[in-house]
Scaffold this active site. Structure first.
Site, PDB file in Angstrom:
ATOM      1  N   THR A 199       0.923  -1.295  -0.094  1.00 58.84           N
ATOM      2  CA  THR A 199       0.160  -0.039  -0.078  1.00 58.84           C
ATOM      3  C   THR A 199       0.789   1.175  -0.047  1.00 58.84           C
ATOM      4  O   THR A 199       2.007   1.082   0.473  1.00 58.84           O
ATOM      5  CB  THR A 199      -0.711  -0.025   1.267  1.00 58.84           C
ATOM      6  OG1 THR A 199      -1.522   1.326   1.383  1.00 58.84           O
ATOM      7  CG2 THR A 199      -0.056  -0.172   2.588  1.00 58.84           C
ATOM      8  N   ASP A 200       0.231   2.232  -0.527  1.00 62.79           N
ATOM      9  CA  ASP A 200       1.013   3.720  -0.399  1.00 62.79           C
ATOM     10  C   ASP A 200       1.071   4.162   0.981  1.00 62.79           C
ATOM     11  O   ASP A 200       1.887   5.112   1.389  1.00 62.79           O
ATOM     12  CB  ASP A 200       0.263   4.539  -1.304  1.00 62.79           C
ATOM     13  CG  ASP A 200      -1.376   5.025  -0.997  1.00 62.79           C
ATOM     14  OD1 ASP A 200      -1.465   4.458   0.022  1.00 62.79           O
ATOM     15  OD2 ASP A 200      -1.760   5.742  -1.688  1.00 62.79           O
ATOM     16  N   GLU A 201       0.214   3.588   1.989  1.00 66.19           N
ATOM     17  CA  GLU A 201       0.143   4.141   3.480  1.00 66.19           C
ATOM     18  C   GLU A 201       1.664   3.876   3.943  1.00 66.19           C
ATOM     19  O   GLU A 201       1.802   4.561   4.943  1.00 66.19           O
ATOM     20  CB  GLU A 201      -0.849   3.527   4.018  1.00 66.19           C
ATOM     21  CG  GLU A 201      -2.160   3.610   3.623  1.00 66.19           C
ATOM     22  CD  GLU A 201      -3.423   3.466   4.424  1.00 66.19           C
ATOM     23  OE1 GLU A 201      -3.048   3.383   5.740  1.00 66.19           O
ATOM     24  OE2 GLU A 201      -4.512   3.489   3.955  1.00 66.19           O
ATOM     25  N   TYR A 250      -2.133  -0.458  10.972  1.00 68.63           N
ATOM     26  CA  TYR A 250      -2.187  -1.073   9.703  1.00 68.63           C
ATOM     27  C   TYR A 250      -1.044  -0.769   8.864  1.00 68.63           C
ATOM     28  O   TYR A 250      -0.176  -1.870   8.256  1.00 68.63           O
ATOM     29  CB  TYR A 250      -3.437  -0.579   8.938  1.00 68.63           C
ATOM     30  CG  TYR A 250      -3.425  -1.171   7.308  1.00 68.63           C
ATOM     31  CD1 TYR A 250      -3.547  -2.225   6.978  1.00 68.63           C
ATOM     32  CD2 TYR A 250      -3.371   0.093   6.417  1.00 68.63           C
ATOM     33  CE1 TYR A 250      -3.479  -2.597   5.533  1.00 68.63           C
ATOM     34  CE2 TYR A 250      -3.433  -0.575   5.309  1.00 68.63           C
ATOM     35  CZ  TYR A 250      -3.520  -1.827   4.651  1.00 68.63           C
ATOM     36  OH  TYR A 250      -3.332  -1.916   3.331  1.00 68.63           O
ATOM     37  N   LYS A 281       2.164  -3.365   7.331  1.00 72.32           N
ATOM     38  CA  LYS A 281       2.557  -3.419   5.925  1.00 72.32           C
ATOM     39  C   LYS A 281       3.964  -2.981   5.593  1.00 72.32           C
ATOM     40  O   LYS A 281       4.537  -3.801   4.840  1.00 72.32           O
ATOM     41  CB  LYS A 281       1.555  -2.734   5.097  1.00 72.32           C
ATOM     42  CG  LYS A 281       0.038  -3.062   5.176  1.00 72.32           C
ATOM     43  CD  LYS A 281      -0.166  -4.415   4.342  1.00 72.32           C
ATOM     44  CE  LYS A 281       0.090  -4.475   2.971  1.00 72.32           C
ATOM     45  NZ  LYS A 281      -0.425  -5.960   2.522  1.00 72.32           N
TER      46      LYS A 281
HETATM   47  P1  NAD Z   1      -9.863  -7.350   1.745  1.00 73.18           P
HETATM   48  O1  NAD Z   1      -9.733  -7.076   3.545  1.00 73.18           O
HETATM   49  O2  NAD Z   1     -10.838  -7.042   1.201  1.00 73.18           O
HETATM   50  O3  NAD Z   1      -9.378  -8.691   1.702  1.00 73.18           O
HETATM   51  C1  NAD Z   1      -8.732  -9.453   2.523  1.00 73.18           C
HETATM   52  C2  NAD Z   1      -8.717 -10.914   2.050  1.00 73.18           C
HETATM   53  O4  NAD Z   1      -7.656 -11.640   2.876  1.00 73.18           O
HETATM   54  C3  NAD Z   1      -9.780 -11.536   2.549  1.00 73.18           C
HETATM   55  O5  NAD Z   1     -10.589 -12.323   1.508  1.00 73.18           O
HETATM   56  C4  NAD Z   1      -9.543 -12.244   3.751  1.00 73.18           C
HETATM   57  O6  NAD Z   1     -10.337 -13.457   4.073  1.00 73.18           O
HETATM   58  C5  NAD Z   1      -8.076 -12.956   3.632  1.00 73.18           C
HETATM   59  N1  NAD Z   1      -7.566 -13.089   4.998  1.00 73.18           N
HETATM   60  C6  NAD Z   1      -7.151 -12.225   5.873  1.00 73.18           C
HETATM   61  N2  NAD Z   1      -6.731 -12.835   6.840  1.00 73.18           N
HETATM   62  C7  NAD Z   1      -6.213 -13.991   6.253  1.00 73.18           C
HETATM   63  C8  NAD Z   1      -5.257 -15.125   6.818  1.00 73.18           C
HETATM   64  N3  NAD Z   1      -4.845 -15.204   8.142  1.00 73.18           N
HETATM   65  N4  NAD Z   1      -5.144 -16.103   6.077  1.00 73.18           N
HETATM   66  C9  NAD Z   1      -5.585 -16.190   4.793  1.00 73.18           C
HETATM   67  N5  NAD Z   1      -6.564 -15.177   4.305  1.00 73.18           N
HETATM   68  C10 NAD Z   1      -6.689 -14.160   5.102  1.00 73.18           C
HETATM   69  O7  NAD Z   1      -8.637  -6.407   1.353  1.00 73.18           O
HETATM   70  P2  NAD Z   1      -8.373  -5.927   0.138  1.00 73.18           P
HETATM   71  O8  NAD Z   1      -8.943  -4.320   0.168  1.00 73.18           O
HETATM   72  O9  NAD Z   1      -8.725  -6.658  -1.041  1.00 73.18           O
HETATM   73  O10 NAD Z   1      -6.603  -5.649  -0.012  1.00 73.18           O
HETATM   74  C11 NAD Z   1      -5.792  -6.774  -0.377  1.00 73.18           C
HETATM   75  C12 NAD Z   1      -4.463  -6.464  -0.490  1.00 73.18           C
HETATM   76  O11 NAD Z   1      -4.328  -5.123  -0.992  1.00 73.18           O
HETATM   77  C13 NAD Z   1      -4.118  -6.150   1.159  1.00 73.18           C
HETATM   78  O12 NAD Z   1      -2.672  -6.832   1.334  1.00 73.18           O
HETATM   79  C14 NAD Z   1      -3.957  -4.560   1.230  1.00 73.18           C
HETATM   80  O13 NAD Z   1      -2.936  -4.283   2.109  1.00 73.18           O
HETATM   81  C15 NAD Z   1      -3.537  -4.439  -0.332  1.00 73.18           C
HETATM   82  N6  NAD Z   1      -4.021  -2.747  -0.530  1.00 73.18           N
HETATM   83  C16 NAD Z   1      -5.351  -2.489  -0.426  1.00 73.18           C
HETATM   84  C17 NAD Z   1      -5.592  -1.511  -1.064  1.00 73.18           C
HETATM   85  C18 NAD Z   1      -7.295  -0.911  -1.049  1.00 73.18           C
HETATM   86  O14 NAD Z   1      -7.404   0.246  -1.281  1.00 73.18           O
HETATM   87  N7  NAD Z   1      -8.170  -1.712  -0.456  1.00 73.18           N
HETATM   88  C19 NAD Z   1      -4.869  -0.546  -1.855  1.00 73.18           C
HETATM   89  C20 NAD Z   1      -3.638  -0.979  -1.625  1.00 73.18           C
HETATM   90  C21 NAD Z   1      -3.025  -2.117  -1.389  1.00 73.18           C
HETATM   91  O1  DAU Z   2      -4.145   4.121   0.305  1.00 73.94           O
HETATM   92  C1  DAU Z   2      -4.453   2.474   0.231  1.00 73.94           C
HETATM   93  C2  DAU Z   2      -5.414   2.048   1.458  1.00 73.94           C
HETATM   94  O2  DAU Z   2      -6.618   2.649   1.386  1.00 73.94           O
HETATM   95  C3  DAU Z   2      -5.238   0.754   1.803  1.00 73.94           C
HETATM   96  O3  DAU Z   2      -4.024   0.037   1.957  1.00 73.94           O
HETATM   97  C4  DAU Z   2      -6.219   0.379   2.720  1.00 73.94           C
HETATM   98  O4  DAU Z   2      -6.228  -1.314   2.899  1.00 73.94           O
HETATM   99  C5  DAU Z   2      -7.498   0.828   2.478  1.00 73.94           C
HETATM  100  O5  DAU Z   2      -8.523   0.540   3.543  1.00 73.94           O
HETATM  101  C6  DAU Z   2      -7.595   2.421   2.162  1.00 73.94           C
HETATM  102  O6  DAU Z   2      -7.238   3.075   3.510  1.00 73.94           O
HETATM  103  P1  DAU Z   2      -7.853   4.569   3.879  1.00 73.94           P
HETATM  104  O7  DAU Z   2      -7.908   4.510   5.192  1.00 73.94           O
HETATM  105  O8  DAU Z   2      -7.299   5.456   3.140  1.00 73.94           O
HETATM  106  O9  DAU Z   2      -9.609   3.788   3.492  1.00 73.94           O
HETATM  107  P2  DAU Z   2     -11.035   3.939   3.953  1.00 73.94           P
HETATM  108  O10 DAU Z   2     -11.880   3.799   3.109  1.00 73.94           O
HETATM  109  O11 DAU Z   2     -11.014   3.493   5.392  1.00 73.94           O
HETATM  110  O12 DAU Z   2     -11.064   5.800   4.320  1.00 73.94           O
HETATM  111  C7  DAU Z   2     -10.824   6.551   3.321  1.00 73.94           C
HETATM  112  C8  DAU Z   2     -10.817   8.140   4.034  1.00 73.94           C
HETATM  113  O13 DAU Z   2     -12.237   8.402   4.086  1.00 73.94           O
HETATM  114  C9  DAU Z   2     -10.014   8.220   4.945  1.00 73.94           C
HETATM  115  O14 DAU Z   2      -9.324   9.759   4.927  1.00 73.94           O
HETATM  116  C10 DAU Z   2     -10.715   8.055   6.295  1.00 73.94           C
HETATM  117  C11 DAU Z   2     -12.291   8.553   5.637  1.00 73.94           C
HETATM  118  N1  DAU Z   2     -13.457   7.999   6.088  1.00 73.94           N
HETATM  119  C12 DAU Z   2     -13.407   6.614   6.169  1.00 73.94           C
HETATM  120  C13 DAU Z   2     -14.535   6.087   6.664  1.00 73.94           C
HETATM  121  C14 DAU Z   2     -14.622   4.354   6.696  1.00 73.94           C
HETATM  122  C15 DAU Z   2     -14.449   8.812   6.745  1.00 73.94           C
HETATM  123  O15 DAU Z   2     -14.329   9.902   6.675  1.00 73.94           O
HETATM  124  N2  DAU Z   2     -15.616   8.303   7.107  1.00 73.94           N
HETATM  125  C16 DAU Z   2     -15.882   6.682   7.146  1.00 73.94           C
HETATM  126  O16 DAU Z   2     -16.755   6.477   7.763  1.00 73.94           O
END
Ligand code: NAD
Ligand code: DAU
Length: 356
Positions: free
Chosen positions: A136-138, A162, A166
């Site tokens: 992630t970019d975080e 989180y 990562k």
């Molecule tokens: P998600 O939470 O939707 O899915 C995570 C999946 O991992 C689920 O299917 C869950 O059942 C599985 N999982 C969790 N713990 C596990 C374990 N111990 N063993 C096996 N499986 C397990 O997540 P996502 O948003 O699809 O993100 C996927 C990946 O991409 C993550 O590594 C996250 O850090 C990264 N990522 C997410 C975003 C985003 O915006 N969502 C952005 C950048 C990177």
């Molecule tokens: O940047 C990549 C990341 O983006 C991934 O690595 C993470 O897995 C993914 O969850 C996401 O993280 P964020 O914290 O940015 O996503 P989230 O959807 O939780 O929140 C987006 C923005 O909105 C953040 O600034 C918090 C705000 N927010 C979020 C929720 C859930 C609100 O204001 N209200 C809310 O109820």
């Protein structure tokens, strides 16, 4: 020659399900194993359109379970891994950091050890071995409004449990490359949006609440900025990095599409007023400012020049197209939304599938 076998972890989750679908459909000559624990965020319903394909195998397991991981690596001899399984929600990490240490750090190291063991102990098969970590970019921390974008050389500065987990897993992946010569690649992506995202994250949460006339909780003043990328564009980038990325390298992936949260919530309200035939300004009345997330990162923004110039990837969808498709998907898949929030359908579907 035997089929090229790839282990995808977390394939029942949001991004993972799009990656599994893309690989299963695009590469029928690959054998795709999807390993998932099926936590609250993982749902086999996300993959029901491909579950019958002959090159797809689901493995129900936990990446923190060392004995299980060793067993499946020894049994299936995976040639490459695309590792997405993680705890992914920042708010949950603030309440339960240890879950993130176990899955994101210990789970990743378990997979690294298993890959090292089978790849070091066997002669090359002619197909490349790769441990691809999806990150992630975080990990880069938080930008001020006038700071330059994150590049691959931006120092790590994680600020939530989180992102710390990562960052730690990224460091382990690189350490295994330096120390044991494990063939690795890492990509760090910005915020994804699109179908199948668990409705705890900003966009699906807001869509669901607007639909149900529930308050729209905006943290702080809604001034925080995120860079949004459509999930299928991320999956396409993962395909490119997997096949063309240079061993040992990192690639940033982003949408070049920054939005302040409050502006994005207003956009969702406006688009949904039209779709739900509500008078202008109706859904906006649901916006409720709530106490800020502790340690809330102000801004993320990605410089994706490297992946564009070196590997030829850039996003295919404009944001207005992606957000339209996304809203339509959640409105058309009301059952999915209701059932993942209640857990009811997920359990029903999974029991049926797992007991076949
Ligand atoms: P998600 O939470 O939707 O899915 C995570 C999946 O991992 C689920 O299917 C869950 O059942 C599985 N999982 C969790 N713990 C596990 C374990 N111990 N063993 C096996 N499986 C397990 O997540 P996502 O948003 O699809 O993100 C996927 C990946 O991409 C993550 O590594 C996250 O850090 C990264 N990522 C997410 C975003 C985003 O915006 N969502 C952005 C950048 C990177
Ligand atoms: O940047 C990549 C990341 O983006 C991934 O690595 C993470 O897995 C993914 O969850 C996401 O993280 P964020 O914290 O940015 O996503 P989230 O959807 O939780 O929140 C987006 C923005 O909105 C953040 O600034 C918090 C705000 N927010 C979020 C929720 C859930 C609100 O204001 N209200 C809310 O109820």
């Amino acid at each position: 020659m035997s089929q090229y076998s790839i282990l995808i972890t977390g394939g029942a989750g949001f991004i993972g399900s799009h990656v599994v679908r893309l690989f299963v459909n695009k590469y029928p000559h690959y054998r795709i194993y999807n390993l998932d624990k099926l936590t609250y965020a993982g749902n086999l319903e996300n993959l029901k359109d491909i579950e019958q394909k002959s090159n797809y195998i689901f493995l129900h397991g936990d990446i923190t379970d060392t004995a299980y991981i060793e067993k499946i690596f020894s049994e299936y001899q995976f040639q490459s891994i695309i590792h997405l399984a993680a705890e992914s929600h920042v708010d949950r990490s603030i309440h339960n950091p240890m879950d993130f240490v176990f899955t994101n750090v210990v789970g990743t190291v378990n997979l690294l050890n298993a890959a090292k063991k089978i790849w070091n102990g066997h002669p090359p098969t002619g197909m490349r071995n790769l441990f691809y970590h999806i990150s992630t970019d975080e990990v880069y921390g938080s930008l001020h409004s006038d700071d330059e974008y994150f590049t691959e050389n931006t120092p790590y500065d994680p600020r939530s449990p989180y992102s710390a987990s990562k960052a730690s897993s990224d460091h382990f992946v690189r350490a295994y490359h330096n120390t044991y010569n494990l063939p690795i690649v890492i990509s760090n992506c910005s915020n994804n949006y699109g179908p199948n995202q668990f409705p705890e994250k900003l966009i699906p949460l807001m869509i669901n609440n607007i639909k149900n006339n529930k308050p729209l909780p905006v943290y702080g003043k809604g001034e925080n900025v995120r860079d949004w990328l459509y999930v299928e564009d991320h999956a396409a980038a993962i395909d490119v990095v997997f096949h063309k990325g240079k061993i040992g390298e990192t690639y940033n992936i982003g949408g070049h599409n920054e939005w302040k949260n409050i502006d994005l919530v207003h956009l969702l309200c406006k688009l949904m007023n039209r779709k739900l035939n509500r008078p202008e300004g109706t859904s906006e009345k649901l916006i409720t400012f709530v106490p800020d997330r502790p340690g809330h990162d102000l801004r993320y923004a990605i410089d994706a020049t490297k992946i564009k110039t070196e590997l030829g990837w850039s996003p295919s969808l404009q944001f207005h197209e992606g957000i339209e498709k996304t809203i339509n998907w959640y409105l058309e898949n009301e059952d999915w939304l209701n059932h993942v929030t209640s857990g009811e359908y997920k359990n029903y579907y999974q029991k049926q599938y797992l007991n076949r």
